[in-house]
Enzyme design. Sequence first.
Site, PDB file in Angstrom:
ATOM      1  N   HIS A 125     -46.992 -32.605   2.345  1.00 51.34           N
ATOM      2  CA  HIS A 125     -46.536 -31.950   0.970  1.00 51.34           C
ATOM      3  C   HIS A 125     -46.014 -32.508   0.319  1.00 51.34           C
ATOM      4  O   HIS A 125     -45.896 -31.892  -1.509  1.00 51.34           O
ATOM      5  CB  HIS A 125     -47.737 -30.873   0.651  1.00 51.34           C
ATOM      6  CG  HIS A 125     -46.591 -29.799   1.292  1.00 51.34           C
ATOM      7  ND1 HIS A 125     -46.840 -29.926   2.486  1.00 51.34           N
ATOM      8  CD2 HIS A 125     -45.856 -28.888   0.440  1.00 51.34           C
ATOM      9  CE1 HIS A 125     -45.933 -28.408   2.515  1.00 51.34           C
ATOM     10  NE2 HIS A 125     -45.724 -28.264   1.667  1.00 51.34           N
TER      11      HIS A 125
HETATM   12  C1  UD1 Z   1     -45.544 -25.111  -3.715  1.00 53.39           C
HETATM   13  C2  UD1 Z   1     -43.907 -25.191  -3.383  1.00 53.39           C
HETATM   14  C3  UD1 Z   1     -43.924 -25.444  -2.068  1.00 53.39           C
HETATM   15  C4  UD1 Z   1     -44.484 -25.503  -0.901  1.00 53.39           C
HETATM   16  C5  UD1 Z   1     -45.941 -25.558  -1.214  1.00 53.39           C
HETATM   17  C6  UD1 Z   1     -46.966 -25.037  -0.287  1.00 53.39           C
HETATM   18  C7  UD1 Z   1     -42.424 -24.963  -4.977  1.00 53.39           C
HETATM   19  C8  UD1 Z   1     -41.362 -25.407  -5.970  1.00 53.39           C
HETATM   20  N1  UD1 Z   1     -43.193 -25.432  -4.084  1.00 53.39           N
HETATM   21  O1  UD1 Z   1     -45.193 -26.361  -3.382  1.00 53.39           O
HETATM   22  O2  UD1 Z   1     -42.385 -25.091  -1.214  1.00 53.39           O
HETATM   23  O3  UD1 Z   1     -44.680 -25.512   0.381  1.00 53.39           O
HETATM   24  O4  UD1 Z   1     -46.275 -24.538  -2.422  1.00 53.39           O
HETATM   25  O5  UD1 Z   1     -48.184 -25.300  -0.340  1.00 53.39           O
HETATM   26  O6  UD1 Z   1     -42.788 -23.856  -5.731  1.00 53.39           O
HETATM   27  N2  UD1 Z   1     -52.645 -27.206  -7.307  1.00 53.39           N
HETATM   28  C9  UD1 Z   1     -54.101 -27.803  -6.556  1.00 53.39           C
HETATM   29  N3  UD1 Z   1     -54.678 -26.029  -6.660  1.00 53.39           N
HETATM   30  C10 UD1 Z   1     -54.076 -25.855  -6.030  1.00 53.39           C
HETATM   31  C11 UD1 Z   1     -52.293 -25.773  -6.021  1.00 53.39           C
HETATM   32  C12 UD1 Z   1     -51.815 -26.651  -6.224  1.00 53.39           C
HETATM   33  O7  UD1 Z   1     -54.503 -27.796  -7.063  1.00 53.39           O
HETATM   34  O8  UD1 Z   1     -54.410 -24.751  -5.622  1.00 53.39           O
HETATM   35  C13 UD1 Z   1     -52.645 -29.540  -7.139  1.00 53.39           C
HETATM   36  C14 UD1 Z   1     -52.044 -29.085  -8.405  1.00 53.39           C
HETATM   37  O9  UD1 Z   1     -52.343 -30.749  -9.027  1.00 53.39           O
HETATM   38  C15 UD1 Z   1     -50.375 -28.621  -8.444  1.00 53.39           C
HETATM   39  C16 UD1 Z   1     -49.830 -29.669  -7.094  1.00 53.39           C
HETATM   40  O10 UD1 Z   1     -51.014 -29.304  -6.796  1.00 53.39           O
HETATM   41  O11 UD1 Z   1     -50.109 -29.685  -9.887  1.00 53.39           O
HETATM   42  C17 UD1 Z   1     -48.885 -28.644  -6.844  1.00 53.39           C
HETATM   43  O12 UD1 Z   1     -48.943 -27.389  -6.382  1.00 53.39           O
HETATM   44  P1  UD1 Z   1     -47.560 -26.571  -6.841  1.00 53.39           P
HETATM   45  O13 UD1 Z   1     -47.561 -24.961  -6.917  1.00 53.39           O
HETATM   46  O14 UD1 Z   1     -46.267 -26.823  -8.155  1.00 53.39           O
HETATM   47  O15 UD1 Z   1     -46.627 -26.952  -5.836  1.00 53.39           O
HETATM   48  P2  UD1 Z   1     -46.618 -27.618  -4.089  1.00 53.39           P
HETATM   49  O16 UD1 Z   1     -46.502 -28.911  -4.248  1.00 53.39           O
HETATM   50  O17 UD1 Z   1     -48.414 -26.779  -3.342  1.00 53.39           O
END
Ligand code: UD1
Length: 383
Positions: free
Chosen positions: A237
């Site tokens: 991820h």
């Molecule tokens: C974040 C952390 C990463 C950690 C990870 C654990 C940062 C920069 N990165 O990354 O270090 O390892 O969390 O999971 O903070 N999304 C959903 N549902 C959710 C959350 C996210 O659909 O509940 C999708 C959205 O499209 C979003 C994407 O996932 O844009 C990324 O989510 P985001 O919180 O920005 O970063 P992670 O990749 O989860």
Amino acid sequence: MKIANIVGARPQFIKFFPISEAIKKYAANSDNVVSEILIHTGQHYDYNMSKVFFDEFSIKTPDYHLGVGSGSHGEQTGQIIQKVEDVLMKVRPDVVMVYGDTNSTLSGALAATKIHIPVAHVESGLRSFNKKMPEEINRILTDRVSTLLFCPSKAAIKNLRNESFNNVLNNGDFISRDYFFYNADSADAEIDNPLVINTGDVMYDAFLFSVNIANRRSRIIEQLQLEDKDYNLLTLHRAENTDNLEKLKEIIDFVNEISMDRNLIFPMHPRTKKVYGSSRIKFADNIKIIMPLGYFDNLMILQKSALVMTDSGGIQKEAYWLKVPCITLRNETEWVETLQSGWNVLYKNYSGSHKPLVNDVSYYGDGEAAVRIVSALIKTIKQ
Ligand code: UD1
């Protein structure tokens, strides 16, 4: 003492759990009035990215839910800073605890320190030395503005020393559980003289608490009709892997090759789902893609796997603790001890097998990091 905790992303709910338990225990056995305030930024919001962990660990409903959600780095970070600041101005805690290396970590730390509330960073000092990772920026900056830096390992202490943090308790050695009982006036922590402490890893606390529960309660092996040690597990991820299609292809090719003779189970993170769904890169047919798992199911499916391939930090350590061979899908790792142990290898260095395995080394403390962290807060933060 009023302790405000800022969480927002999946691994932070797990890290918060042992701290919360230790705060409650401390409060019950002490004349000091100690209260915990929980602030959820809303960075993660899907049930299986957030609420499931609250349910599994019986974590209280957040006192403040900021509902920030997804967005670009600037948008997400900016919104969290603004909203956390509002809450902190109202609550006026004595200390703010932040966890790990996400955008919620950095934003929480910046909001607090700018209004002169000391920041305590749990999982401090980790470095990948790769500034292309958003997490590396978050770690460096969070450490820079923290007053208490709680390190999970010796390597983390060393990294902070190299960055000129020189107020290191107990010479950087793992402190005893009752260190602050015997050394009550040992140290003050102040923003201009931050204190670095080797407490061990709170993830190990959470792991030890959960592993038996997972064995009793999880039905994931039956549900997916898996056989013990008959499948590989994949988690993937990290933005550095998913957001670069060339890199993603390279990793998927590698994973396909390793899993030629075994089925592959992949609980797919929403970030990866978004990219994979719209790309032409494909996994081989023997893959089973499932929804992200809760903590107990994740431990169970990892424990029964023959091999895990991952770019998660937590899973590299959990694989070591469960004695499951791990291949890390990155060019470097912050958890260098797992490489030394032989149970983990970087994918570029994988030559078809793991090197001789080292067992039973406590690289990450004794599973009571949270008790040490809470005593340190009480003894070193001025109220
Ligand atoms: C974040 C952390 C990463 C950690 C990870 C654990 C940062 C920069 N990165 O990354 O270090 O390892 O969390 O999971 O903070 N999304 C959903 N549902 C959710 C959350 C996210 O659909 O509940 C999708 C959205 O499209 C979003 C994407 O996932 O844009 C990324 O989510 P985001 O919180 O920005 O970063 P992670 O990749 O989860």
